[in-house]
Design a protein around this motif. Sequence first.
Motif, PDB file in Angstrom:
ATOM      1  N   ASP A 135      -2.265   2.675  -8.431  1.00  0.00           N
ATOM      2  CA  ASP A 135      -3.442   2.749  -8.193  1.00  0.00           C
ATOM      3  C   ASP A 135      -3.812   2.784  -6.582  1.00  0.00           C
ATOM      4  O   ASP A 135      -3.889   2.200  -5.885  1.00  0.00           O
ATOM      5  CB  ASP A 135      -4.009   1.182  -8.801  1.00  0.00           C
ATOM      6  CG  ASP A 135      -5.519   1.129  -8.644  1.00  0.00           C
ATOM      7  OD1 ASP A 135      -6.250   1.926  -8.007  1.00  0.00           O
ATOM      8  OD2 ASP A 135      -6.093   0.009  -9.123  1.00  0.00           O
ATOM      9  N   ILE A 136      -4.576   4.057  -6.546  1.00  0.00           N
ATOM     10  CA  ILE A 136      -4.750   4.252  -5.181  1.00  0.00           C
ATOM     11  C   ILE A 136      -5.846   3.696  -4.417  1.00  0.00           C
ATOM     12  O   ILE A 136      -5.878   3.265  -3.465  1.00  0.00           O
ATOM     13  CB  ILE A 136      -4.896   5.994  -4.856  1.00  0.00           C
ATOM     14  CG1 ILE A 136      -4.745   6.430  -3.651  1.00  0.00           C
ATOM     15  CG2 ILE A 136      -6.313   6.200  -5.614  1.00  0.00           C
ATOM     16  CD1 ILE A 136      -3.221   6.174  -3.139  1.00  0.00           C
ATOM     17  N   LYS A 137      -6.810   3.174  -5.362  1.00  0.00           N
ATOM     18  CA  LYS A 137      -7.958   2.374  -4.853  1.00  0.00           C
ATOM     19  C   LYS A 137      -7.429   1.067  -4.424  1.00  0.00           C
ATOM     20  O   LYS A 137      -7.845   0.324  -3.261  1.00  0.00           O
ATOM     21  CB  LYS A 137      -9.060   1.974  -5.838  1.00  0.00           C
ATOM     22  CG  LYS A 137      -9.754   3.205  -6.234  1.00  0.00           C
ATOM     23  CD  LYS A 137     -10.776   2.996  -7.183  1.00  0.00           C
ATOM     24  CE  LYS A 137     -11.963   4.403  -7.556  1.00  0.00           C
ATOM     25  NZ  LYS A 137     -12.771   4.093  -8.577  1.00  0.00           N
ATOM     26  N   GLN A 138      -6.249   0.427  -5.102  1.00  0.00           N
ATOM     27  CA  GLN A 138      -5.615  -0.695  -4.640  1.00  0.00           C
ATOM     28  C   GLN A 138      -4.967  -0.452  -3.529  1.00  0.00           C
ATOM     29  O   GLN A 138      -4.961  -1.385  -2.405  1.00  0.00           O
ATOM     30  CB  GLN A 138      -4.846  -1.269  -5.781  1.00  0.00           C
ATOM     31  CG  GLN A 138      -4.194  -2.609  -5.215  1.00  0.00           C
ATOM     32  CD  GLN A 138      -5.185  -3.620  -5.094  1.00  0.00           C
ATOM     33  OE1 GLN A 138      -5.715  -4.448  -6.132  1.00  0.00           O
ATOM     34  NE2 GLN A 138      -5.351  -4.203  -3.952  1.00  0.00           N
ATOM     35  N   ALA A 139      -4.168   0.445  -3.298  1.00  0.00           N
ATOM     36  CA  ALA A 139      -3.571   1.080  -1.993  1.00  0.00           C
ATOM     37  C   ALA A 139      -4.464   0.937  -0.926  1.00  0.00           C
ATOM     38  O   ALA A 139      -3.987   0.553   0.334  1.00  0.00           O
ATOM     39  CB  ALA A 139      -2.703   2.079  -2.194  1.00  0.00           C
ATOM     40  N   ALA A 172       0.771  -1.264   0.016  1.00  0.00           N
ATOM     41  CA  ALA A 172       0.037   0.090   0.015  1.00  0.00           C
ATOM     42  C   ALA A 172       0.965   1.247   0.052  1.00  0.00           C
ATOM     43  O   ALA A 172       0.554   2.309  -0.850  1.00  0.00           O
ATOM     44  CB  ALA A 172      -0.907  -0.026   1.277  1.00  0.00           C
ATOM     45  N   ILE A 173       1.731   1.197   0.964  1.00  0.00           N
ATOM     46  CA  ILE A 173       2.942   2.478   1.005  1.00  0.00           C
ATOM     47  C   ILE A 173       3.632   2.736  -0.520  1.00  0.00           C
ATOM     48  O   ILE A 173       3.700   4.050  -0.595  1.00  0.00           O
ATOM     49  CB  ILE A 173       3.797   2.277   2.085  1.00  0.00           C
ATOM     50  CG1 ILE A 173       2.963   2.389   3.560  1.00  0.00           C
ATOM     51  CG2 ILE A 173       4.684   3.686   2.183  1.00  0.00           C
ATOM     52  CD1 ILE A 173       1.880   3.191   3.463  1.00  0.00           C
ATOM     53  N   TYR A 174       3.835   1.463  -0.852  1.00  0.00           N
ATOM     54  CA  TYR A 174       4.686   1.665  -2.259  1.00  0.00           C
ATOM     55  C   TYR A 174       3.820   2.265  -3.366  1.00  0.00           C
ATOM     56  O   TYR A 174       4.175   3.075  -4.095  1.00  0.00           O
ATOM     57  CB  TYR A 174       5.230   0.392  -2.662  1.00  0.00           C
ATOM     58  CG  TYR A 174       5.954   0.483  -3.824  1.00  0.00           C
ATOM     59  CD1 TYR A 174       7.322   1.057  -3.961  1.00  0.00           C
ATOM     60  CD2 TYR A 174       5.424   0.165  -5.246  1.00  0.00           C
ATOM     61  CE1 TYR A 174       8.160   1.213  -4.886  1.00  0.00           C
ATOM     62  CE2 TYR A 174       6.220   0.249  -6.381  1.00  0.00           C
ATOM     63  CZ  TYR A 174       7.525   0.828  -6.078  1.00  0.00           C
ATOM     64  OH  TYR A 174       8.450   0.944  -7.466  1.00  0.00           O
ATOM     65  N   TYR A 175       2.516   1.868  -3.483  1.00  0.00           N
ATOM     66  CA  TYR A 175       1.590   2.312  -4.575  1.00  0.00           C
ATOM     67  C   TYR A 175       1.200   3.805  -4.079  1.00  0.00           C
ATOM     68  O   TYR A 175       1.041   4.638  -5.122  1.00  0.00           O
ATOM     69  CB  TYR A 175       0.224   1.608  -4.377  1.00  0.00           C
ATOM     70  CG  TYR A 175       0.314   0.247  -5.283  1.00  0.00           C
ATOM     71  CD1 TYR A 175       1.334  -0.466  -5.544  1.00  0.00           C
ATOM     72  CD2 TYR A 175      -0.919   0.271  -5.978  1.00  0.00           C
ATOM     73  CE1 TYR A 175       1.330  -1.457  -6.321  1.00  0.00           C
ATOM     74  CE2 TYR A 175      -0.996  -0.789  -7.038  1.00  0.00           C
ATOM     75  CZ  TYR A 175       0.055  -1.636  -7.234  1.00  0.00           C
ATOM     76  OH  TYR A 175       0.177  -2.651  -8.177  1.00  0.00           O
ATOM     77  N   LEU A 176       1.257   4.267  -2.799  1.00  0.00           N
ATOM     78  CA  LEU A 176       0.938   5.679  -2.560  1.00  0.00           C
ATOM     79  C   LEU A 176       2.250   6.328  -2.777  1.00  0.00           C
ATOM     80  O   LEU A 176       1.975   7.569  -3.779  1.00  0.00           O
ATOM     81  CB  LEU A 176       0.743   5.766  -1.030  1.00  0.00           C
ATOM     82  CG  LEU A 176       0.847   7.337  -0.409  1.00  0.00           C
ATOM     83  CD1 LEU A 176      -0.372   8.060  -0.979  1.00  0.00           C
ATOM     84  CD2 LEU A 176       0.794   7.106   1.103  1.00  0.00           C
ATOM     85  N   GLN A 177       3.204   5.998  -2.653  1.00  0.00           N
ATOM     86  CA  GLN A 177       4.637   6.782  -2.751  1.00  0.00           C
ATOM     87  C   GLN A 177       4.835   6.799  -4.229  1.00  0.00           C
ATOM     88  O   GLN A 177       5.297   7.818  -4.783  1.00  0.00           O
ATOM     89  CB  GLN A 177       5.896   6.261  -1.952  1.00  0.00           C
ATOM     90  CG  GLN A 177       5.792   6.257  -0.752  1.00  0.00           C
ATOM     91  CD  GLN A 177       6.702   5.659  -0.122  1.00  0.00           C
ATOM     92  OE1 GLN A 177       7.593   4.572  -0.649  1.00  0.00           O
ATOM     93  NE2 GLN A 177       7.077   5.855   1.263  1.00  0.00           N
ATOM     94  N   GLU A 178       4.622   6.026  -5.065  1.00  0.00           N
ATOM     95  CA  GLU A 178       4.854   6.065  -6.631  1.00  0.00           C
ATOM     96  C   GLU A 178       3.413   6.186  -7.556  1.00  0.00           C
ATOM     97  O   GLU A 178       3.825   6.100  -8.765  1.00  0.00           O
ATOM     98  CB  GLU A 178       5.415   4.424  -6.932  1.00  0.00           C
ATOM     99  CG  GLU A 178       6.708   4.012  -6.253  1.00  0.00           C
ATOM    100  CD  GLU A 178       7.868   5.163  -6.806  1.00  0.00           C
ATOM    101  OE1 GLU A 178       7.940   5.494  -7.783  1.00  0.00           O
ATOM    102  OE2 GLU A 178       8.535   5.362  -5.668  1.00  0.00           O
ATOM    103  N   GLY A 179       2.690   6.800  -6.887  1.00  0.00           N
ATOM    104  CA  GLY A 179       1.485   7.266  -7.504  1.00  0.00           C
ATOM    105  C   GLY A 179       0.765   6.375  -8.284  1.00  0.00           C
ATOM    106  O   GLY A 179       0.315   6.626  -9.453  1.00  0.00           O
TER     107      GLY A 179
END
Length: 283
Positions: free
Chosen positions: A210-214, A201-208
């Motif tokens: 899929d925020i829904k998946q995060a 989740a944090i990786y998806y947030l930091q790298e922009g």
Amino acid sequence: MKKLLLILLAITATFTVNAQIVTPQPSPFSKVEQKVGLTDVTLEYSRPSVRERTIFGDLVPYGKVWRTGANARTKITFSTDVTVDGQTLKAGTYAIFTKPEAEKWEVYFYSDYSGGGVPQEWDDTKVAAKTMAESHQIPFNVETFTIDINAITNNDARIEFIWEKTFVGVTFNVPTDDMVLANINDAMNGTPTANDYYAAAIYYLQEGKDIKQAKTWIDKAIAMAGDKVQFWQLRQQSLIYAKAGDKKGAIAAAKKSLTASEAAGNADYVKMNKDSLKEWGGM
């Protein structure tokens, strides 16, 4: 008398064998180890000093290949494949040679890294990658030749050459995203833990990404942690919710993180949560 003479000869021989004078090297060895994303990078080189000499254009002539340091060849080692100026450098060790000019340097990554100095016979087939980099003048003198790795992100970094009043930087790219996504895929296809969900989740947030998946993953991580959830985890949950456009959920998570960080006495997180809550209209 003969016995005494033999003893004296033995003592003399011992001093002759063991006596060693150790003095400092004029160009001391240096080793730099740096993690860039998931790639380990190691630089090994010797560091000459200016010593009131004119370096570039004189001691180091323009237009000629330079060993880029002193003594043994300057070496760089990558634990994964990397890319330099669109060219792939396979994981391994390379010598770094350069051809300085007043306004630009040509930088070579050479597969034969053993030995000292520039090869007597240059072999273009051993040039694994090369690039041209601008040479910049800096407003102060750097006495000792320095190579460093800076401007570090998850996906790239810059090899910097600094000496006298000259700065040159070469960017290389690392395959962090491919490696992390492969790790996430493997974890999610197995039996993911709370830490797996949280890290993904944090990786998806930091790298922009899929925020829904995060958001789905951070919720699973928080639920699995239960009453052992930490304030920094709740903080990340609030940021993911905010990025996903769920301001109400972001405020609720930030309030929980604020309460927990106050209880832990962590002033940094207290401030960050309060700042976010003010920004989101939560206080």
